[in-house]
Design a protein around this motif. Sequence first.
Motif, PDB file in Angstrom:
ATOM      1  N   ARG A 266      97.678  47.384  43.874  1.00 43.61           N
ATOM      2  CA  ARG A 266      98.714  47.986  44.545  1.00 43.61           C
ATOM      3  C   ARG A 266     100.264  47.686  44.052  1.00 43.61           C
ATOM      4  N   PRO A 267     100.370  48.108  42.794  1.00 42.59           N
ATOM      5  CA  PRO A 267     102.057  47.472  42.304  1.00 42.59           C
ATOM      6  C   PRO A 267     102.808  48.413  42.764  1.00 42.59           C
ATOM      7  N   ALA A 268     103.826  47.797  43.557  1.00 39.62           N
ATOM      8  CA  ALA A 268     105.054  48.596  43.938  1.00 39.62           C
ATOM      9  C   ALA A 268     105.539  49.387  42.722  1.00 39.62           C
ATOM     10  N   ALA A 269     106.396  50.492  43.035  1.00 39.13           N
ATOM     11  CA  ALA A 269     107.047  51.500  42.095  1.00 39.13           C
ATOM     12  C   ALA A 269     107.969  50.565  41.277  1.00 39.13           C
ATOM     13  N   ALA A 270     108.688  49.558  41.841  1.00 40.32           N
ATOM     14  CA  ALA A 270     109.551  48.709  41.028  1.00 40.32           C
ATOM     15  C   ALA A 270     108.805  48.025  40.048  1.00 40.32           C
ATOM     16  N   VAL A 271     107.726  47.694  40.249  1.00 42.12           N
ATOM     17  CA  VAL A 271     106.478  46.618  39.448  1.00 42.12           C
ATOM     18  C   VAL A 271     106.353  47.758  38.476  1.00 42.12           C
ATOM     19  N   ARG A 272     105.689  48.961  38.757  1.00 43.60           N
ATOM     20  CA  ARG A 272     105.171  49.879  37.810  1.00 43.60           C
ATOM     21  C   ARG A 272     106.145  50.276  36.829  1.00 43.60           C
ATOM     22  N   ARG A 273     107.464  50.225  37.148  1.00 40.77           N
ATOM     23  CA  ARG A 273     108.565  50.581  36.146  1.00 40.77           C
ATOM     24  C   ARG A 273     108.705  49.539  35.434  1.00 40.77           C
ATOM     25  N   LEU A 274     108.511  48.276  35.380  1.00 40.69           N
ATOM     26  CA  LEU A 274     108.712  47.213  34.612  1.00 40.69           C
ATOM     27  C   LEU A 274     107.693  47.577  33.359  1.00 40.69           C
TER      28      LEU A 274
ATOM     29  N   GLU B  28     103.406  45.281  29.911  1.00 44.77           N
ATOM     30  CA  GLU B  28     102.200  46.152  30.345  1.00 44.77           C
ATOM     31  C   GLU B  28     101.846  45.889  31.645  1.00 44.77           C
ATOM     32  N   VAL B  29     101.856  46.961  32.722  1.00 44.24           N
ATOM     33  CA  VAL B  29     101.630  46.999  33.953  1.00 44.24           C
ATOM     34  C   VAL B  29     100.145  47.737  34.111  1.00 44.24           C
ATOM     35  N   HIS B  30      99.124  46.861  34.721  1.00 45.39           N
ATOM     36  CA  HIS B  30      97.769  47.297  34.882  1.00 45.39           C
ATOM     37  C   HIS B  30      97.647  47.456  36.297  1.00 45.39           C
ATOM     38  N   ALA B  31      97.447  48.462  36.869  1.00 41.05           N
ATOM     39  CA  ALA B  31      97.533  48.776  38.376  1.00 41.05           C
ATOM     40  C   ALA B  31      95.777  48.823  38.780  1.00 41.05           C
ATOM     41  N   ASP B  32      95.655  48.255  39.774  1.00 42.04           N
ATOM     42  CA  ASP B  32      94.388  48.122  40.527  1.00 42.04           C
ATOM     43  C   ASP B  32      93.259  47.878  39.704  1.00 42.04           C
ATOM     44  N   VAL B  33      93.280  46.867  39.044  1.00 38.07           N
ATOM     45  CA  VAL B  33      92.398  46.312  38.376  1.00 38.07           C
ATOM     46  C   VAL B  33      91.093  45.926  38.992  1.00 38.07           C
ATOM     47  N   GLU B  34      89.960  46.218  38.684  1.00 36.01           N
ATOM     48  CA  GLU B  34      88.643  45.950  39.575  1.00 36.01           C
ATOM     49  C   GLU B  34      88.399  44.275  39.153  1.00 36.01           C
ATOM     50  N   ASP B  35      88.601  44.019  37.766  1.00 31.89           N
ATOM     51  CA  ASP B  35      88.161  42.704  37.572  1.00 31.89           C
ATOM     52  C   ASP B  35      89.437  41.960  36.522  1.00 31.89           C
ATOM     53  N   LEU B  36      89.995  40.931  37.451  1.00 25.17           N
ATOM     54  CA  LEU B  36      91.093  40.181  36.502  1.00 25.17           C
ATOM     55  C   LEU B  36      90.450  39.287  35.180  1.00 25.17           C
ATOM     56  N   GLY B  37      89.228  39.157  35.010  1.00 22.22           N
ATOM     57  CA  GLY B  37      88.727  38.453  34.062  1.00 22.22           C
ATOM     58  C   GLY B  37      89.228  38.666  32.726  1.00 22.22           C
ATOM     59  N   PRO B  38      89.134  39.807  32.302  1.00 24.13           N
ATOM     60  CA  PRO B  38      89.724  40.443  30.926  1.00 24.13           C
ATOM     61  C   PRO B  38      91.179  39.886  30.730  1.00 24.13           C
ATOM     62  N   HIS B  39      91.968  40.019  31.666  1.00 27.94           N
ATOM     63  CA  HIS B  39      93.322  39.674  31.625  1.00 27.94           C
ATOM     64  C   HIS B  39      93.453  38.283  31.557  1.00 27.94           C
TER      65      HIS B  39
ATOM     66  N   ARG C  10     109.652  40.911  44.234  1.00 28.58           N
ATOM     67  CA  ARG C  10     110.812  40.144  44.189  1.00 28.58           C
ATOM     68  C   ARG C  10     110.878  39.032  42.854  1.00 28.58           C
ATOM     69  N   ALA C  11     109.659  38.288  42.752  1.00 31.88           N
ATOM     70  CA  ALA C  11     109.416  37.289  41.734  1.00 31.88           C
ATOM     71  C   ALA C  11     109.244  37.918  40.352  1.00 31.88           C
ATOM     72  N   ALA C  12     108.533  39.275  40.448  1.00 32.91           N
ATOM     73  CA  ALA C  12     108.386  39.946  39.002  1.00 32.91           C
ATOM     74  C   ALA C  12     109.923  40.539  38.559  1.00 32.91           C
ATOM     75  N   LEU C  13     110.673  41.194  39.545  1.00 31.26           N
ATOM     76  CA  LEU C  13     111.757  41.806  39.183  1.00 31.26           C
ATOM     77  C   LEU C  13     112.759  40.468  38.615  1.00 31.26           C
TER      78      LEU C  13
ATOM     79  N   ARG D 261     104.071  39.173  24.697  1.00 35.50           N
ATOM     80  CA  ARG D 261     103.719  40.097  25.561  1.00 35.50           C
ATOM     81  C   ARG D 261     103.688  39.570  26.905  1.00 35.50           C
ATOM     82  N   TRP D 262     104.140  40.508  28.039  1.00 37.17           N
ATOM     83  CA  TRP D 262     104.061  40.120  29.329  1.00 37.17           C
ATOM     84  C   TRP D 262     103.152  41.308  29.932  1.00 37.17           C
ATOM     85  N   VAL D 263     101.997  40.772  30.666  1.00 38.25           N
ATOM     86  CA  VAL D 263     101.188  41.485  31.333  1.00 38.25           C
ATOM     87  C   VAL D 263     101.276  41.174  32.855  1.00 38.25           C
TER      88      VAL D 263
END
Length: 175
Positions: free
Chosen positions: A48-56, A63-74, A20-23, A41-43
């Motif tokens: 587990r991004p919801a479909a609505a978040v993926r569409r952003l 940019e939407v990065h799904a199921d990242v193993e390491d948030l460190g680089p972001h 909800r917050a992202a939308l 840019r907005w990353v």
Amino acid sequence: ARTRPIVLLSGNLGYRPTVRAALWFAAEVWPRVASTMPQARWVLAGARPAAAVRRLGRLPRVEVHADVEDLGPHLAAATVAIAPMAGGSGVPMKVLEAWAAGLPVVAHPWTAAGLPADARDALAVADGADEWHRAVTRLLADPLEAAKLAERGHELWRRSYHPERVDEGLRAALA
């Protein structure tokens, strides 16, 4: 090195309050930030991004990065972290992760309420699209202010949430 203006929303991108917050941010704030700062840019990075978040990710400079193993680089690349959730429960981990990484944070009052009272000094708290736009663009444009806020957040994290502090607290409670 944080050389480009990047706004980061991290965490469980399938969690209903985060979705909800992202939308809301996408509809009410991001277009204004993007028009004020065309290089920004907005990353969105997390699990587990919801479909609505993926569409952003179809939006310009999002940019939407799904199921990242390491948030460190972001976290390392971001200029400012956001926590626009107006619901949910508990301590917002995305805020603690941002503070641990030395990022300034803009948070909704609801999100800030899940933190200790002294956290207000370590956050930019914004309610409503106008306040969010001003807070995010100010931190993107003013590296000195962003660094001061990030330093206060990192100090609070180190004092209260660093794994060693948490371990000490658990050991004291068990004793």
